[in-house]
Design a protein around this motif. Structure first.
Motif, mmCIF file in Angstrom:
data_model
loop_
_atom_site.group_PDB
_atom_site.id
_atom_site.type_symbol
_atom_site.label_atom_id
_atom_site.label_comp_id
_atom_site.label_asym_id
_atom_site.label_seq_id
_atom_site.Cartn_x
_atom_site.Cartn_y
_atom_site.Cartn_z
ATOM 1 N N PRO A 38 3.431 26.869 19.949
ATOM 2 C CA PRO A 38 2.396 27.874 20.228
ATOM 3 C C PRO A 38 1.926 27.853 21.678
ATOM 4 C CG PRO A 38 1.549 26.127 18.781
ATOM 5 C CD PRO A 38 3.022 25.954 18.861
ATOM 6 N N ARG A 39 1.986 26.699 22.324
ATOM 7 C CA ARG A 39 1.607 26.675 23.745
ATOM 8 C C ARG A 39 2.641 27.415 24.594
ATOM 9 N NH1 ARG A 39 0.128 21.278 22.342
ATOM 10 N NH2 ARG A 39 1.908 20.358 23.441
ATOM 11 N N GLN A 88 11.524 39.164 25.077
ATOM 12 C CA GLN A 88 10.113 38.920 24.800
ATOM 13 C C GLN A 88 9.894 38.774 23.293
ATOM 14 O OE1 GLN A 88 7.550 41.839 26.576
ATOM 15 N NE2 GLN A 88 5.670 40.823 25.935
ATOM 16 N N ARG A 89 10.524 39.652 22.531
ATOM 17 C CA ARG A 89 10.374 39.589 21.075
ATOM 18 C C ARG A 89 11.113 38.382 20.493
ATOM 19 N NH1 ARG A 89 11.181 46.093 19.665
ATOM 20 N NH2 ARG A 89 9.232 46.766 20.705
ATOM 21 N N LEU A 90 12.268 38.049 21.059
ATOM 22 C CA LEU A 90 13.006 36.886 20.566
ATOM 23 C C LEU A 90 12.235 35.596 20.857
ATOM 24 C CD1 LEU A 90 15.511 35.733 19.229
ATOM 25 C CD2 LEU A 90 16.643 35.743 21.462
ATOM 26 N N THR A 91 11.571 35.537 22.001
ATOM 27 C CA THR A 91 10.739 34.375 22.317
ATOM 28 C C THR A 91 9.601 34.242 21.308
ATOM 29 O OG1 THR A 91 11.271 34.551 24.668
ATOM 30 C CG2 THR A 91 9.300 33.293 24.083
ATOM 31 N N ALA A 92 8.974 35.366 20.976
ATOM 32 C CA ALA A 92 7.897 35.331 19.983
ATOM 33 C C ALA A 92 8.417 34.832 18.637
ATOM 34 C CB ALA A 92 7.271 36.716 19.840
ATOM 35 N N TYR A 93 9.625 35.250 18.264
ATOM 36 C CA TYR A 93 10.199 34.781 16.999
ATOM 37 C C TYR A 93 10.562 33.303 17.076
ATOM 38 C CZ TYR A 93 13.435 33.987 13.186
ATOM 39 O OH TYR A 93 14.053 33.450 12.090
ATOM 40 N N THR A 94 11.137 32.861 18.169
ATOM 41 C CA THR A 94 11.578 31.474 18.289
ATOM 42 C C THR A 94 10.393 30.513 18.257
ATOM 43 O OG1 THR A 94 13.472 32.233 19.597
ATOM 44 C CG2 THR A 94 12.981 29.888 19.673
ATOM 45 N N THR A 95 9.274 30.916 18.816
ATOM 46 C CA THR A 95 8.090 30.056 18.795
ATOM 47 C C THR A 95 7.359 30.113 17.458
ATOM 48 O OG1 THR A 95 6.788 31.830 19.813
ATOM 49 C CG2 THR A 95 7.713 30.159 21.284
ATOM 50 N N ASP A 96 7.593 31.161 16.681
ATOM 51 C CA ASP A 96 6.925 31.329 15.380
ATOM 52 C C ASP A 96 7.851 32.142 14.485
ATOM 53 O OD1 ASP A 96 5.140 31.506 13.280
ATOM 54 O OD2 ASP A 96 3.928 33.083 14.219
ATOM 55 N N PRO A 97 8.855 31.494 13.876
ATOM 56 C CA PRO A 97 9.944 32.216 13.204
ATOM 57 C C PRO A 97 9.564 32.793 11.841
ATOM 58 C CG PRO A 97 10.307 29.862 13.030
ATOM 59 C CD PRO A 97 9.098 30.041 13.893
ATOM 60 N N GLY A 128 5.643 16.199 15.137
ATOM 61 C CA GLY A 128 4.402 16.956 15.273
ATOM 62 C C GLY A 128 4.123 17.382 16.705
ATOM 63 N N LEU A 129 4.416 16.516 17.657
ATOM 64 C CA LEU A 129 4.226 16.864 19.065
ATOM 65 C C LEU A 129 5.095 18.053 19.460
ATOM 66 C CD1 LEU A 129 4.146 13.210 20.375
ATOM 67 C CD2 LEU A 129 2.337 14.887 20.855
ATOM 68 N N LEU A 130 6.344 18.053 19.000
ATOM 69 C CA LEU A 130 7.231 19.181 19.293
ATOM 70 C C LEU A 130 6.728 20.455 18.631
ATOM 71 C CD1 LEU A 130 10.725 17.461 18.951
ATOM 72 C CD2 LEU A 130 9.807 18.477 21.033
ATOM 73 N N GLU A 131 6.309 20.344 17.375
ATOM 74 C CA GLU A 131 5.813 21.533 16.676
ATOM 75 C C GLU A 131 4.627 22.154 17.405
ATOM 76 O OE1 GLU A 131 7.030 20.276 12.075
ATOM 77 O OE2 GLU A 131 5.069 19.722 12.899
ATOM 78 N N ARG A 132 3.769 21.322 17.925
ATOM 79 C CA ARG A 132 2.570 21.846 18.607
ATOM 80 C C ARG A 132 2.871 22.371 20.006
ATOM 81 N NH1 ARG A 132 0.707 17.326 15.820
ATOM 82 N NH2 ARG A 132 0.631 15.980 17.668
ATOM 83 N N MET A 133 4.060 22.092 20.522
ATOM 84 C CA MET A 133 4.447 22.690 21.798
ATOM 85 C C MET A 133 4.725 24.182 21.655
ATOM 86 S SD MET A 133 7.031 19.899 23.548
ATOM 87 C CE MET A 133 7.137 20.772 25.124
ATOM 88 N N ALA A 171 4.361 29.966 23.495
ATOM 89 C CA ALA A 171 4.095 31.380 23.214
ATOM 90 C C ALA A 171 2.885 31.885 23.999
ATOM 91 C CB ALA A 171 3.883 31.571 21.713
ATOM 92 N N ASP A 172 1.825 31.089 24.018
ATOM 93 C CA ASP A 172 0.601 31.524 24.697
ATOM 94 C C ASP A 172 0.818 31.708 26.202
ATOM 95 O OD1 ASP A 172 -0.701 31.424 22.297
ATOM 96 O OD2 ASP A 172 -1.671 29.497 22.646
ATOM 97 N N GLY A 173 1.657 30.872 26.794
ATOM 98 C CA GLY A 173 1.843 30.943 28.238
ATOM 99 C C GLY A 173 3.061 31.708 28.692
ATOM 100 N N ALA A 174 3.811 32.301 27.744
ATOM 101 C CA ALA A 174 5.105 32.901 28.093
ATOM 102 C C ALA A 174 4.961 34.035 29.102
ATOM 103 C CB ALA A 174 5.802 33.389 26.822
ATOM 104 N N SER A 175 4.063 34.966 28.852
ATOM 105 C CA SER A 175 3.933 36.122 29.753
ATOM 106 C C SER A 175 3.517 35.687 31.152
ATOM 107 C CB SER A 175 2.917 37.119 29.190
ATOM 108 O OG SER A 175 3.391 37.685 27.989
ATOM 109 N N GLY A 176 2.598 34.729 31.241
ATOM 110 C CA GLY A 176 2.175 34.252 32.551
ATOM 111 C C GLY A 176 3.293 33.542 33.296
#
Length: 570
Positions: free
Chosen positions: A43-44, A546-555, A36-41, A46-51
């Motif tokens: 979206p975080r 950028q798109r592959l990162t979005a998919y990998t974090t939320d496939p 569960g800890l890994l799963e919740r990493m 994804a949220d911080g990727a651009s920054g």
């Protein structure tokens, strides 16, 4: 007269004390909670990727909208997300009552037990079609031992509570967080990670990604330089150490920097006897096997080689530093002509890492006729190195300089024998090497190629694949070829990443298509993979990653068409 302020050790002691107090709770955390800890990493991330990418690009001297920023998407959020998914894949297998390593993945290869670790999932097969990774175990390791020993942390051989110190690297954003993941999930240790002064800008990002671990006292990130690192390595409540850096960094920790350092090394009397693993770089070769290359092959493999040099301005521990080429092959000069053209035409970028200018100046002093190519900071090409003591062969440049050694060999077998001997005996370091070989050449000279693959003493060997790709996959162990000692540390000891948590690892052999789709059909390396998005020549690499990162974090399947559309235009 000014004096240097004394080191404030209070926050360091407090961080270590927090970790020591909470280490037992991490050891007791059930497998389902760790999953569960890994799963919740994700979206975080994804949220911080651009920054994270924007800050990395800014620190390296270009815009986040630049084509160069593709590498920051690769080596920051995507590498982190990919490794999290790798651990999730393995831990979910264990939670479901399965063995961590599928039985079909473990088999014999010429008397050696090997493990197919990539592709591991259907997404891997689709998104990196034609890319494979195989872990070779140490000679004498049996299939039964591989299966029984994998993931011991989760199969009755968990270690007790311990506090690890990770001394982070300053060049690649993902290095420190991936080392933290390894310590947590593969070794069961809580972690204090000291950021490198070069990339302290990453600390807020990684603290957010590891937010739950920080909140529960299992991870602490701190800033600081050599003084903070020295204090922590000697701290009584630090149990294990992992360092990414140079041989000099390792030796300072183990032997010290005072006048007794050499004596300690001779007497094998280290300043610390704490378990220490390390990844320390070296002089990495790319071996170019002669063969029936077309004009398109020369262009594509030149892009491949230049990528392995110019990614991150050459500030990588496995950046190609020396090309080993056949002296009498007519393709050698054609390949070098393509490399010169690319180095000349690529957009300017700074050599940002501290000391790079001095190291490049040392190359030009040793080679006054070295070719300076491109605008801005020079990209140096030394096209014919003949002196065995040349600094390009003895010292890691860690910047944008590429040397060429022309080796004898009237046929493929003789050349590969000479190249293998040169790489193993002449070049310092055993972290990574790359071997380029046309599929038709490999089929015609199977024994010679297999012997070279077996004999090259590198922790990661990429066949038609830059060895650095093994750093990114999560499943693949990352570290030097075994055999270094603390007195002669070379490229280091131990392996990290390694999501299957294999023991008795000797090396990883990566393979990739020799040519991209659809041209791979003509070369004998058919796949669905176009030009890789990490190539410095890829026109859409930043968008694809950028798109592959979005998919990998939320496939979600709905995201795949956009990934493919961008990748095919690269």
């Amino acid at each position: 007269m000014s004096t240097t302020p004394a080191l404030d050790t209070v926050p360091l002691d407090r961080a270590v004390a927090d970790l020591r107090r909470n280490a037992g709770s991490w050891t007791a955390t059930p497998l389902t909670d760790r999953i569960g800890l890994l799963e919740r990493m994700l979206p975080r991330i994804a949220d911080g990727a651009s920054g994270m990418v924007a800050d990395a690009a800014r620190a390296k001297g270009y815009s986040a909208a630049s084509g160069w920023a593709a590498e920051d998407w690769v080596t920051a959020p995507w590498a982190l997300a990919q490794t999290v998914r790798a651990y999730l894949h393995v831990l979910r297998r264990i939670a479901d009552g399965q063995d961590p390593v599928p039985a079909r993945a473990v088999h014999d290869r010429d008397g050696r037990t090997v493990v197919d670790v990539f592709p591991a999932t259907a997404s891997d097969r689709l998104l990196l079609n034609g890319f494979t990774a195989q872990v070779w175990t140490l000679p004498g390791t049996t299939r039964e031992q591989v299966c029984a020993r994998a993931a011991g942390e989760y199969r009755g051989r968990a270690s007790g509570p311990a506090v690890a110190l990770v001394l982070g690297a300053g060049n690649v954003p993902a290095i420190t967080p991936l080392d933290v993941l390894h310590k947590l999930f593969a070794e069961g240790q809580v972690v204090i990670a000291k950021m490198n002064p070069v990339n302290t800008y990453l600390r807020p990002h990684v603290e957010k990604v590891f937010g739950e671990f920080v909140d529960r006292g299992w991870v602490r990130f701190i800033d600081g330089g050599a003084e903070e690192g020295a204090y922590l390595t000697a701290h009584d409540d630090i149990d294990t150490l992992h360092v990414t850096g140079s041989e000099r960094t390792h030796d300072a920790i183990v032997w010290g920097t005072d006048e007794q350092a050499d004596e300690r090394r001779r007497e094998n009397a280290p300043r610390t006897d704490k378990p220490l693993t390390s990844e320390l770089g070296g002089v990495s070769p790319c071996i170019v096997t002669p063969g029936p290359w077309s004009a398109a092959d020369f262009r594509y493999q030149a892009e491949h080689i230049v990528t392995s040099k110019m990614n991150n301005s050459g500030h990588n521990c496995v950046a190609t530093q020396v090309l080993l080429v056949p002296r009498h092959w007519d393709g050698t000069d054609r390949l070098l002509a393509e490399i010169r053209r690319l180095l000349r035409d690529l957009p300017a970028r700074p050599d940002y890492y501290p000391g790079a200018a001095d190291r490049l100046n040392a190359v030009t002093q040793a080679h006054p006729k070295a070719e300076a190519l491109g605008d801005g900071p020079s990209r140096l090409l030394v096209p014919d190195i003949t002196d065995a003591d040349d600094p390009m062969l003895t010292d890691e440049v860690f910047a944008s300089a590429l040397g060429v050694v022309r080796l004898p060999g009237d046929d493929v077998s003789a050349f590969l024998g000479a190249a293998t001997e040169f790489a193993n005996a002449k070049l310092p370091g055993t972290l990574g090497a790359t071997l380029l070989v046309h599929p038709r050449t490999e089929r015609a000279h199977r024994t010679a190629v297999d012997e070279a693959v077996a004999a090259l003493r590198y922790g990661t060997l990429g066949v038609n694949c830059w060895s650095a790709f093994g750093f990114l996959l999560g499943y693949t162990p990352w570290g030097a070829f075994p055999g270094h000692t603390r007195q002669e540390i070379g490229s280091g000891t131990g392996f990290v990443h390694n999501a299957f948590m294999l023991e008795d690892v000797e090396k990883t052999v990566l393979r990739a298509p020799f040519a991209p789709a659809p041209r791979g059909l003509l070369t004998g390396s058919p796949s669905l993979s176009p030009r890789p998005p990490y190539f410095v020549t890829n026109r859409t690499g930043r968008t694809t990653m950028q798109r592959l990162t979005a998919y990998t974090t939320d496939p979600r399947t709905a995201k795949l068409p956009a990934v493919f559309a961008s990748a095919l235009r690269g």
